[in-house]
Scaffold this motif. Structure first.
Motif: not given
Length: 193
Positions: A49-59
């Motif tokens: 549904f298009g909600v952008p989320v900024i993550v803490d770290v990259l995998l």
């Protein structure tokens, strides 16, 4: 204790937020030692549904030894969920958590990522049960003993069958980390019992 919350492209926001809220209440209101760290393949992950989320770290920067549990919310195929959920990099991380017998909690179709990694072969698990059980049939093709129950815990692995089960999975994970008494304190404070 640290929980790695993996957000694949097309993840369901409700299924992710339940881990953040339940552990947030535990940490903030009761000072239980549970921290949620979000991660993804990109710094900004766009959910279903298009909600952008900024993550803490990259995998790619994850060291499994630093975490006590892995949580993965499900998502929608048409929003690209399986492109990342079925990736070799995520399968590698899942296998590392499982090899160290760390807790792995999934909601809905995220169980398919575990099956794709190979850790559910021959084990009891569940996944999305509606729509003629198409996802449960897909899970069975991986050699999984599919159980049509809301939440299934087998060894260190928790799976569930639809978004409605999200709070149950989060509370079960909290219980595994801090014990039943502390979990019930948080569950009661949040109005779930």
């Amino acid at each position: 204790m640290k929980i790695l919350l993996f957000l694949a492209k097309g993840f369901e926001t409700m299924e992710a937020s339940v881990f953040i809220d339940v552990m947030g209440w535990a940490r903030n209101d009761y000072h239980y030692d549970v921290e949620v760290v979000t991660c993804g393949f990109q710094k900004t992950v766009v959910s279903t549904f298009g909600v952008p989320v900024i993550v803490d770290v990259l995998l790619e920067d994850i060291c499994v030894d630093e975490y006590d549990a892995l949580a993965i919310p499900g998502g929608f195929e048409e929003f690209g969920f399986y492109e990342e959920a079925f990736s070799d990099k995520l399968s590698d991380v899942i296998n590392k958590f499982n090899y160290q017998h760390k807790l792995i909690a999934t909601i809905c179709v995220a169980a398919l990522a575990l099956a794709h990694s190979g850790i559910l072969t021959g084990k009891r698990a569940t996944t999305y049960h509606l729509n003629n059980a198409v996802r449960q049939k897909q899970l069975a093709k991986y050699g999984v003993e599919v159980v049509n129950e809301p939440v299934v815990k087998t060894d260190n692995i928790i799976t569930s069958y639809c978004p409605q089960t999200a709070p149950d999975v989060a509370f079960m994970l909290l219980e595994c980390l801090v014990g039943a008494e502390k979990m019930h304190t948080v569950k009661s404070a949040m109005g779930f019992e």
